[in-house]
Each structure stands twice: as C-alpha cells, then as structure tokens.
Design a protein around this motif. Structure first.
Motif, PDB file in Angstrom:
ATOM      1  N   ALA A   1      40.224  37.516  32.391  1.00 34.85           N
ATOM      2  CA  ALA A   1      40.720  38.088  33.763  1.00 34.85           C
ATOM      3  C   ALA A   1      41.643  39.317  33.387  1.00 34.85           C
ATOM      4  O   ALA A   1      41.479  40.275  33.849  1.00 34.85           O
ATOM      5  CB  ALA A   1      40.701  37.460  34.679  1.00 34.85           C
ATOM      6  N   LYS A   2      42.906  38.508  32.709  1.00 40.73           N
ATOM      7  CA  LYS A   2      44.136  39.769  33.402  1.00 40.73           C
ATOM      8  C   LYS A   2      43.527  40.702  32.131  1.00 40.73           C
ATOM      9  O   LYS A   2      44.060  41.889  32.297  1.00 40.73           O
ATOM     10  CB  LYS A   2      45.650  38.472  32.944  1.00 40.73           C
TER      11      LYS A   2
ATOM     12  N   PHE B   1      40.505  42.301  30.978  1.00 41.11           N
ATOM     13  CA  PHE B   1      39.851  42.410  32.296  1.00 41.11           C
ATOM     14  C   PHE B   1      40.148  44.277  32.720  1.00 41.11           C
ATOM     15  O   PHE B   1      40.235  44.445  33.088  1.00 41.11           O
ATOM     16  CB  PHE B   1      38.661  42.114  32.411  1.00 41.11           C
ATOM     17  N   VAL B   2      41.299  42.329  34.082  1.00 43.42           N
ATOM     18  CA  VAL B   2      41.911  43.532  35.067  1.00 43.42           C
ATOM     19  C   VAL B   2      42.705  44.526  34.447  1.00 43.42           C
ATOM     20  O   VAL B   2      43.198  45.754  35.206  1.00 43.42           O
ATOM     21  CB  VAL B   2      42.989  42.894  35.448  1.00 43.42           C
TER      22      VAL B   2
ATOM     23  N   GLN C   1      40.468  47.741  33.311  1.00 47.45           N
ATOM     24  CA  GLN C   1      39.969  48.455  34.842  1.00 47.45           C
ATOM     25  C   GLN C   1      41.272  49.026  35.882  1.00 47.45           C
ATOM     26  O   GLN C   1      41.520  50.475  36.138  1.00 47.45           O
ATOM     27  CB  GLN C   1      39.732  47.481  36.230  1.00 47.45           C
TER      28      GLN C   1
ATOM     29  N   ILE D   1      39.609  38.230  38.903  1.00 46.41           N
ATOM     30  CA  ILE D   1      39.413  39.719  39.018  1.00 46.41           C
ATOM     31  C   ILE D   1      39.670  40.220  40.684  1.00 46.41           C
ATOM     32  O   ILE D   1      40.096  40.931  39.970  1.00 46.41           O
ATOM     33  CB  ILE D   1      38.589  40.594  38.238  1.00 46.41           C
TER      34      ILE D   1
ATOM     35  N   TRP E   1      30.029  43.845  35.073  1.00 49.65           N
ATOM     36  CA  TRP E   1      31.514  43.791  34.432  1.00 49.65           C
ATOM     37  C   TRP E   1      31.133  42.500  33.904  1.00 49.65           C
ATOM     38  O   TRP E   1      30.812  41.183  34.032  1.00 49.65           O
ATOM     39  CB  TRP E   1      32.411  44.075  35.260  1.00 49.65           C
TER      40      TRP E   1
END
Length: 239
Positions: free
Chosen positions: A84-85, A87-88, A91, A134, A223
C-alpha cells in the motif's frame, strides 16, 4: 531493534531492503504510460470493456510475489502495508509530476469483495486492507459493503474463459451499494475498484459492469498491486 527484510531476510532498517526493492519490476508513467490499458503488453491481455483506467504497482514476478503470497496466505499484514505504501507513493508521484492526473484520480475506493467462507478462514479481506491503507494516506473514502461474492472456489487455477463464467455467477451488488454516497455527493465522478492481483481482468471487469449498469454517470478505474503476465509476455523478456 534488529529488523530483517521480508524477502531476503538480511538486516534492513525497512521491511524490504533497497536491494530487493530494486529487483522489483515497477510500472512507471515514463516507460508504460499513466493508463496501462493503453500499454499493449497489459491492455491486450486484460478484459476491460467496463472500466476506463488501470493503474498497477508492479509486475507479478519474484520478488514481489513473495509479498503478495505472505499477505494473502500467511497473515503478513506488514507485507500489505508495504504494498500500500508503494502504491500511495506511485499515485503521489503521478499527481505531482503530471498535474492533469489530479483531476482524474479516484474519489471513492471499492475493494473487491471476499466470499464469507474465505473471510472466515483468512480473517481479513486483503483488498479491503489495501484500500483502507491507501484511502487513509490519500484522503479518499472507501466503501466495503458495496458488493457480494458468493461461493467458495478460488480463481487462480482457472483459465480465462472459466474465470469469465465464474465471475458472472459469483458477484452481485448489495441492495444499497453506494447509493447514499452518490446521492450525498454530486461531485462524485470517479471510483476505483481495488484488488491485490489482476490476471485476466475478468473479476474487476465483471464488478465494473455491475457498477456501470447502476451508475452510468461514473467513471470506473481499477487500482491493483500487481499484474500477472501471460507466459510469453514481452514484459518477462524485458526484466
């Protein structure tokens, strides 16, 4: 405190050491574009008749597969936090370096549902865990009770045609879905379905089809953390 890398088990101040992180095939806007549906090696392989944009963190190959497996089957929530980190960060990088993306990012996150049986055995929905992390980091609300998944069978062993038939049978929207959120927020234009792994795109496309039929005014994004390439994909040769 002595920490070790989740992948190589060597001493590391971070959950994944920089050597292992360097070995991961991350998708980038520079090399693969902002929308992977327009990138041939991905777009030609995934079904996407009902959603408009696909953003994926990385290619589903070693070593990131170890994180995915640990997260899904070994209760390694730390692995999920790392995914998640990353992916953030992806983005945020896109939004910072490509300003128009700030007008096309998701405004609501919808994790792919897990069957009741799978939830009882795993104790958490990995897509929901990812969506919550996220969403919290990007200040995007999430809705976890928007759809239902019936049955017990997994899809990872099914072919594309079998996945398509399976997806049509097992998914349905809940009676309320996101009706209240849509009614209370007239500015809601873009929603993102969140999943851990996208293989053929059949699952997310089936869910997107249900959403599109009910909310035709919304744009639907997907996503995902990883994309599983076909055996002869040019992406494998490029690694």
């Amino acid at each position: 405190m002595n920490l070790s890398c989740l992948l190589c088990y060597q001493a590391s101040p971070a959950p994944v050491c920089h050597w292992c992180e360097h070995d991961i095939f991350f998708f980038s806007a520079k090399d693969h574009g902002n929308n992977l549906l327009s990138f041939g090696p991905v777009g030609r392989h995934v079904k996407h008749s009902a959603y408009q944009q696909l953003s994926v963190l990385a290619l589903h190959t070693y070593p990131i597969t170890t994180l995915i497996h640990g997260f899904k089957f070994q209760h390694s929530l730390t692995s999920g936090k790392v995914l998640a980190k990353w992916f953030v960060g992806k983005q945020q990088h896109l939004a910072h370096h490509t300003p128009p993306l700030s007008h096309t990012t998701a405004q609501l996150l919808l994790p792919v549902p897990l069957s009741s049986w799978r939830l009882a055995t795993r104790h958490y929905n990995q897509a929901a865990v990812l969506a919550k992390s996220i969403g919290s980091a990007l200040n995007i609300p999430i809705c976890t009770n928007w759809a239902i998944r019936q049955g017990r069978s997994a899809q990872h062993h099914l072919g594309k045609a079998q996945r398509l038939q399976h997806a049509k049978q097992v998914f349905s929207l809940t009676p309320q879905c996101i009706d209240k959120l849509v009614a209370s927020n007239p500015d809601l234009k873009r929603i993102a379905i969140v999943d851990d792994v996208i293989t053929t795109g059949v699952t997310v496309n089936a869910l997107a089809s249900l959403l599109r039929a009910r909310y035709p005014q919304l744009s639907i994004l997907v996503w995902a953390m990883t994309f599983t390439p076909p055996p002869k994909s040019s992406l494998l040769a490029a690694r």
